[in-house]
Scaffold this active site. Structure first.
Site, PDB file in Angstrom:
ATOM      1  N   CYS A  27     -20.332  -9.730 -68.411  1.00  0.00           N
ATOM      2  CA  CYS A  27     -21.322  -9.014 -69.214  1.00  0.00           C
ATOM      3  C   CYS A  27     -20.567  -8.315 -70.330  1.00  0.00           C
ATOM      4  O   CYS A  27     -19.493  -8.745 -70.728  1.00  0.00           O
ATOM      5  CB  CYS A  27     -22.116  -8.037 -68.351  1.00  0.00           C
ATOM      6  SG  CYS A  27     -21.112  -6.758 -67.580  1.00  0.00           S
ATOM      7  N   ALA A  28     -21.097  -7.229 -70.841  1.00  0.00           N
ATOM      8  CA  ALA A  28     -20.482  -6.581 -72.001  1.00  0.00           C
ATOM      9  C   ALA A  28     -19.136  -5.945 -71.682  1.00  0.00           C
ATOM     10  O   ALA A  28     -18.275  -5.843 -72.552  1.00  0.00           O
ATOM     11  CB  ALA A  28     -21.426  -5.517 -72.558  1.00  0.00           C
TER      12      ALA A  28
END
Length: 642
Positions: A27-28
């Protein structure tokens, strides 16, 4: 070979090799890994890899925090090593059965709302900019007043600020269809049907300027502007119903029949049943939220500011997305944002204090960028990488967040949007609130930083050795109190220092080579010694935290010293998980039944080792073949880089 390529190789090895990876995504800020066997993961080794800011299990996934930008590069290098990445959705699907029912429900709720947050962030920024541009003080700089602003320009700004919320049910229903496996385009249409202009506007009905339609003279029908739950459940049921139909409608008719029946049945349920029921529930939730927010004397800010980051640790914080969307849609502002911002800023400040105060190079390199990440609105690296590992900084951060939240509540701060906080969040407070927003955050930061600096963290053993103030005469000679670290046993060395640890177990110390298990005797796990115990108790040999406990068998525990050195104690035990608990030297950690183990034909010999892979450790010396009492004589001396 690049540094990131080497890090990727180390990650794969530390989690048990390619064969142990079921799925792999990012993810980020973090890698999200599903593994076949948790026992094969060497968490301490993972946490000691360069650029790793923390590692932990959450929602059935092993998550390794690298931070924004870095995680993308590491993920690319992992793929180059022959491991095919999967989507976040696939990883989540594999972990969907992990956790209790409440955690799974919140996780699903988050999966629906997270994809639409960027649009709401942009809308909030537009609101903030419009508020700035329409302030009399700002207009005066250009020699104009609000009356001089062209009406068409104001109409243009309304298009920017109002569209996402006017059609919010369409966004929610689209995302729900996507998450639950339906055709997203059907979700968009169903969501738009809920706010069709042909229906009485919900806001107008609420203020009395319009009346609800009466179907069959009994059922009141209105549009669902400002509603989230009706769209969510329309999307959920619609996706499930569409999938049900597609399995039963002949392929030749599927293109026509399935969308037709899906739209007809679900919008009928949506307007006549789902909408009225869940809109009422939504009103109760909103009223409950407003009751908490409106508590007098800053109580709401105090409570939310303290507990917010605890909720983040549990992984169910996505519920806040729903609450913030409701606040923005129904009140036009978001007081929750200001309070949450203070709690995140405080965790960053506590982490910063650790980074500036510690003499440990690796901890400093981890803490400083992690604190900056918090100031940009991502607190997980600071929480999981630093603050929770030492616990006190986390608590000091909670206190700072509570004070800042209290002030935000007293001042009545409310953002124009959501999902951006701390430094980026200033854009949500351009409507005459900016000074107070900054003030609340500065106070949170100052309190968390000072408390952590004074009471929350210290390199106690390192400082004692460096200053040469401790000696055997100054240390209480007791078998259950303090780990003995003496100036004689731990002289100051040029470019480094030494640590001395007593045995955590009473018994006879043995060389690792005498342990029957080749993983220890051949020192694959690390360097150290073993103890043939005379009692089934394990005591903490130093102040620190429990870094890891084996999930299933509970047969091993990893302790972490304030210097960053970790100690693995490998015994047959049956006790509760202690992970994350702060410990004191001499504290009883584990008890094991020696008689039971012996009757089972197993050895009670307990290896005590420094796990391999620590760059700080330059040499390990042990004193074996002696009878020792737990926490009395120094058995292991570890030479360290400064």
């Amino acid at each position: 070979m690049s540094e990131n390529h080497e890090i990727a190789k180390q990650v794969i090895e530390a989690i048990g090799g390619k064969e142990n990876i079921a799925s792999f995504a990012h993810c980020a800020t973090r890698l999200r890994i599903m593994v076949h066997d948790k026992e094969l993961i060497d968490q301490s080794r993972v946490e000691n890899i360069d650029k790793v800011k923390g590692a932990f299990f959450n929602s059935g996934q092993f998550q390794i925090i690298f931070g924004t930008g870095t995680v993308n590069r590491i993920f690319d290098e992992v793929e180059k090593l022959g491991i095919k990445g999967t989507s976040k959705e696939e990883v989540k699907n594999q972990g969907k059965k992990e956790g209790n029912a409440f955690q799974r429900a919140i996780r699903t709720f988050g999966d629906v709302f997270v994809p639409i947050i960027p649009v709401l962030v942009a809308t909030g920024l537009f609101m903030g900019l419009r508020g700035l541009l329409t302030q009399e003080q700002v207009l005066a700089l250009f020699g104009i007043t609000a009356a001089d602003i062209p009406p068409n320009f104001l109409l243009y700004t309304e298009v920017l600020t109002d569209t996402a919320f006017a059609f919010l049910p369409a966004l929610v229903a689209w995302s729900a269809f996507r998450v639950f496996g339906g055709s997203p385009v059907l979700g968009i249409v169903l969501g738009l049907m809920l706010v069709n202009p042909a229906l009485p506007n919900a806001y107008n009905v609420a203020n009395g300027s319009e009346e609800a339609l009466l179907m069959f003279g009994l059922i009141p029908i209105v549009g669902y502007q400002g509603s989230v739950l009706p769209a969510f459940f329309v999307g959920l049921l619609g996706a499930k119903f569409e999938k049900f139909l597609r399995k039963r409608v002949p392929e030749s008719l599927d293109l026509i029949v399935t969308p037709f029946i899906t739209l007809l049945v679900i919008i009928t349920l949506g307007l006549f049943a789902i909408g009225p029921v869940f809109h009422s529930i939504e009103d109760w939730v909103l009223h409950g939220t407003m009751f908490l927010i409106d508590l007098p004397f800053g109580i709401s800010g105090l409570v939310i500011g303290f507990f917010n980051q605890i909720v983040v640790v549990t992984g169910v914080h996505h519920i806040f997305n729903f609450l913030e969307i409701q606040l923005l849609e129904n009140t036009g502002s978001n007081p929750f944002n200001a309070i949450v911002t203070c709690s995140m800023a405080a965790q960053g400040a506590a982490c910063l204090a650790v980074g500036l105060k510690t003499k440990n190079a690796k901890l400093k390199a981890l803490a400083l960028p992690s604190s900056f990440s918090s100031f940009l609105g991502i607190s997980e690296p600071a929480i999981f990488g630093v603050n929770l590992r030492y616990m006190k900084p986390f608590v000091m951060g909670l206190i700072g967040g509570a004070v800042g939240g209290f002030m935000a509540s007293i001042f009545g701060l409310a953002g124009t949007g959501m999902a951006i906080t701390v430094i980026p969040g200033t854009l949500l407070y351009l409507n005459n609130q900016l000074f107070l927003y900054i003030l609340c955050n500065v106070v949170s930061i100052a309190i968390a930083f000072m408390l952590t600096w004074m009471f929350g963290y210290k390199d106690d053993k390192i400082e004692a050795i460096s200053e040469g103030v401790q000696s055997k005469e100054n240390v209480q000679d007791t078998s259950r109190t303090e780990s003995v670290i003496t100036s004689e046993a731990a002289p100051k060395k040029e470019g480094g220092y030494t640590l001395a640890f007593p045995s955590p177990i009473t018994g006879k110390t043995l060389a690792l080579e005498s342990v029957l298990d080749p993983a220890f005797s051949q020192k694959h796990m690390g360097e150290g010694y073993a103890v043939e115990p005379s009692e089934g108790k394990v005591y903490a040999p130093f102040d620190g935290v429990v870094a890891h406990v084996m999930d299933k068998s509970k047969h091993a525990v990893i302790l972490e010293h304030g210097s960053g050195v970790q100690l693995l104690i490998h015994v047959g035990i049956d006790t509760v998980s202690l992970k994350g608990y702060a410990i004191k030297a001499g504290q009883l950690l584990l008890e094991f039944d020696m008689e039971y183990i012996t009757k089972a034909g197993l050895s009670t010999i307990t290896p005590v080792i420094i796990p391999s892979g620590s760059e700080q450790v330059t040499a390990i010396n042990v004193n074996t073949n002696i009878q020792t009492t737990a926490n009395k004589e120094d058995i292991m001396v570890v030479e360290m880089n400064s």
